[in-house]
Write a protein that holds these residues in place. Structure first.
Motif, short mmCIF file in Angstrom:
data_model
loop_
_atom_site.label_atom_id
_atom_site.label_comp_id
_atom_site.label_asym_id
_atom_site.label_seq_id
_atom_site.Cartn_x
_atom_site.Cartn_y
_atom_site.Cartn_z
N SER A 59 0.85 -1.18 0.00
CA SER A 59 0.00 0.00 0.00
C SER A 59 0.89 1.23 0.00
O SER A 59 1.80 1.35 0.82
CB SER A 59 -0.90 0.01 1.24
N PHE A 61 1.03 5.55 -0.19
CA PHE A 61 0.38 6.86 -0.12
C PHE A 61 1.27 7.86 -0.85
O PHE A 61 2.47 7.94 -0.58
CB PHE A 61 0.17 7.28 1.34
N LEU A 63 2.31 11.46 -1.43
CA LEU A 63 2.23 12.68 -0.62
C LEU A 63 2.55 13.93 -1.42
O LEU A 63 2.04 15.01 -1.12
CB LEU A 63 3.20 12.56 0.56
N THR A 86 7.23 -8.01 6.72
CA THR A 86 6.58 -6.73 6.43
C THR A 86 7.55 -5.58 6.72
O THR A 86 8.23 -5.60 7.74
CB THR A 86 5.31 -6.57 7.29
N ARG A 100 5.02 7.06 0.77
CA ARG A 100 5.20 6.15 1.90
C ARG A 100 4.52 4.84 1.54
O ARG A 100 3.33 4.83 1.23
CB ARG A 100 4.59 6.72 3.18
N VAL A 207 -4.25 9.32 -4.45
CA VAL A 207 -4.00 9.49 -3.02
C VAL A 207 -3.33 8.22 -2.47
O VAL A 207 -2.32 8.28 -1.79
CB VAL A 207 -5.31 9.75 -2.25
N GLU A 208 -3.93 7.08 -2.79
CA GLU A 208 -3.46 5.81 -2.23
C GLU A 208 -3.63 4.71 -3.26
O GLU A 208 -4.60 4.70 -4.01
CB GLU A 208 -4.30 5.49 -0.98
N LEU A 256 -7.24 5.02 -4.89
CA LEU A 256 -8.19 6.08 -4.62
C LEU A 256 -7.61 7.37 -5.19
O LEU A 256 -6.46 7.72 -4.90
CB LEU A 256 -8.43 6.23 -3.12
N ALA B 57 -8.66 7.25 3.20
CA ALA B 57 -8.03 5.99 2.80
C ALA B 57 -7.18 5.52 3.97
O ALA B 57 -6.42 6.30 4.54
CB ALA B 57 -7.16 6.19 1.57
N ILE B 58 -7.35 4.25 4.32
CA ILE B 58 -6.55 3.71 5.41
C ILE B 58 -6.13 2.29 5.05
O ILE B 58 -6.94 1.50 4.57
CB ILE B 58 -7.30 3.77 6.76
N SER B 59 -4.85 2.02 5.21
CA SER B 59 -4.34 0.68 4.94
C SER B 59 -3.67 0.16 6.20
O SER B 59 -2.84 0.83 6.80
CB SER B 59 -3.32 0.73 3.80
N PHE B 61 -1.71 -3.20 8.11
CA PHE B 61 -1.06 -4.51 8.04
C PHE B 61 -1.15 -5.15 9.43
O PHE B 61 -0.79 -4.51 10.42
CB PHE B 61 0.40 -4.36 7.60
N THR B 86 -1.90 13.10 6.09
CA THR B 86 -1.57 11.67 6.12
C THR B 86 -0.69 11.37 7.33
O THR B 86 0.24 12.13 7.62
CB THR B 86 -0.84 11.27 4.82
N GLU B 88 0.62 7.98 10.30
CA GLU B 88 0.79 6.55 10.55
C GLU B 88 0.54 6.26 12.01
O GLU B 88 0.89 7.07 12.88
CB GLU B 88 2.23 6.16 10.17
N ARG B 90 0.89 3.00 14.87
CA ARG B 90 1.32 1.64 15.17
C ARG B 90 0.70 1.23 16.50
O ARG B 90 0.81 1.96 17.48
CB ARG B 90 2.84 1.56 15.26
N ARG B 100 0.12 -2.04 11.89
CA ARG B 100 0.67 -0.80 11.35
C ARG B 100 -0.33 -0.25 10.35
O ARG B 100 -0.70 -0.94 9.40
CB ARG B 100 2.02 -1.04 10.67
N VAL B 102 -1.46 3.19 7.92
CA VAL B 102 -1.21 4.51 7.35
C VAL B 102 -2.55 5.02 6.84
O VAL B 102 -3.34 4.24 6.29
CB VAL B 102 -0.18 4.46 6.20
N ALA B 103 -2.83 6.29 7.05
CA ALA B 103 -4.14 6.82 6.64
C ALA B 103 -4.05 8.26 6.16
O ALA B 103 -3.25 9.04 6.68
CB ALA B 103 -5.14 6.74 7.79
N SER B 104 -4.86 8.56 5.17
CA SER B 104 -5.08 9.95 4.75
C SER B 104 -6.46 10.38 5.22
O SER B 104 -7.44 9.68 5.00
CB SER B 104 -5.00 10.08 3.22
#
Lengths: 261, 261
Positions: A59, A61, A63, A86, A100, A207-208, A256, B57-59, B61, B86, B88, B90, B100, B102-104
């Motif tokens: 995934s 992002f 920026l 990971t 990222r 965006v992603e 997205l 958007a959020i991914s 793991f 955006t 992150e 954890r 973990r 990551v999100a916008s």
């Protein structure tokens, strides 16, 4: 060395960091470096750091736009498990973070378990019976069309100045220089075509982007299926499937994006 | 205070870190905390750190199973832009990273641009005319079924010991305690139902989950559509759509999972 491998070559800089050069040979709509190319740099960096050979889920992002010139990749391992490892890669230019990406790698050749596929590869005429999207040349300014070859039964409406009104597409793709597809290249290839939103007359800023690599591709052409089903207030997803020359799904992605403005 | 808000409450611990308690009230198949619940903790932490109100958007793991007990959320902001921020998060337990993400984030109320939707909400009978999946109670050990109510025209085959062979499902969902859905809760709700892979007789371990929040939901029931189309050597995706009571798409997700073994 192939163009892809030359332009995603990394120089170790210590502590999981790598130096790279963003070339102007993968420029896409908007004029900057293609997001898939920047993602490929992240994948290459993570492939150096993580033990399993294949990206499974990644995934990214986006920026900032990427610029031609030097880039630094910083990586960090989150977990190295028995089956899955990971890690995270950040692509920086002038100390500004551009991409990222977090990814899990695995050994797809060792994947085992049940199989049940309820979908089929795009029903395309063979590449030899299709049209070359760029007529054997390239589209002005879009240097990525010098790197990839696109074959399809009919030319996209947007390339003819007549958007079709149907935000979907099926076509063949391959590296022009003959490089075989592999799991390292697939995450970038899902972003190598122009957005199908162009068939509605709109462009898109990503965006992603999430890519799931589902298998090691056989040599040869890759068949792609792309669609956007939900454009809501300028926000939209683009779904992308890649099937290999043996008719097996090898990558699935969703991004997205925003209509600029 | 609703169960969701009580169980995702955060205590600031300085430097973008938060303390939380993973309760045993959101346990899912496999016995541990539901991944969507752990993701909700990450969303809550990022909502504190990022200025815009809505996750876009959020991914996530999933690195290890979550356990009942204390958790630490560590956050970091990647970029705060004009339209999108955006970051992150954890989630750690006993210093081990569990999730973990990551999100916008953005302001969905300010989203503007064209709309073109080529899909429709699930064609379900009204919730009052549907069956309650748990018969008004809950499924043994699955405390998440005390938190959510599920209504569907027919009970899933797997709950009757007879998997249907069709890895898809459409149903209504809502919080049992009457909490209204919002964009903070939606990312967890896409993971609140049992995997449709159970209809093929398999369970699933989630590797990665991406959620795109597409709108602010109206109050009331949410209509869900779930499917798995590609199970390949034990690896599979699950696609999830959530439509609100006004028939608008409000969330879309895909997760990559592995059949254990």
């Amino acid at each position: 060395v192939s163009e892809f491998d030359a332009d995603t070559r990394l120089e170790p800089a210590g502590d999981g960091a790598y130096d790279a050069t963003v070339t102007d040979r993968w420029n896409a709509l908007g004029g900057g470096a293609n997001g898939g190319y920047l993602l490929a740099l992240c994948v290459q960096a993570l492939a150096r750091e993580l033990a399993p050979p294949d990206p499974l889920a990644i995934s990214a992002f986006f920026l900032r736009p990427g610029a031609t010139g030097p880039a630094r990749l910083r990586t960090e391992t989150a977990r190295s498990g028995r089956r899955i490892a990971t890690g995270e890669a950040r692509l920086l230019q002038d100390d500004n973070e551009v991409v990222r990406a977090v990814a899990s790698f695995t050994d797809l050749a060792a994947a085992h378990g049940p199989t049940d596929v309820r979908n089929a590869a795009p029903d395309l005429p063979p590449p030899e019976a299709c049209l070359d999207m760029t007529g054997g040349g390239s589209l002005p300014g879009l240097t990525i069309t010098d790197r990839f070859e696109y074959r399809m039964p009919q030319l996209p409406g947007w390339t003819q100045g007549k958007p079709s009104g149907e935000p979907r597409s099926e076509f063949w793709i391959r590296f022009k220089d003959g490089r075989a597809p592999d799991t390292i290249a697939l995450p970038g290839i899902v972003d190598a075509a122009a957005p199908v939103l162009l068939e509605l007359g709109h462009t898109s800023i990503t965006v992603e982007l999430t890519v799931h690599v589902r298998g090691r591709p056989a040599p040869g052409w890759l068949a792609c299926r792309v669609s956007t089903r939900h454009l809501i207030d300028g926000v939209h997803e683009e779904d992308f499937e890649i099937w290999d020359s043996q008719g097996r799904l090898v990558a699935q992605s969703r991004q997205l994006g925003l209509v600029p403005g």
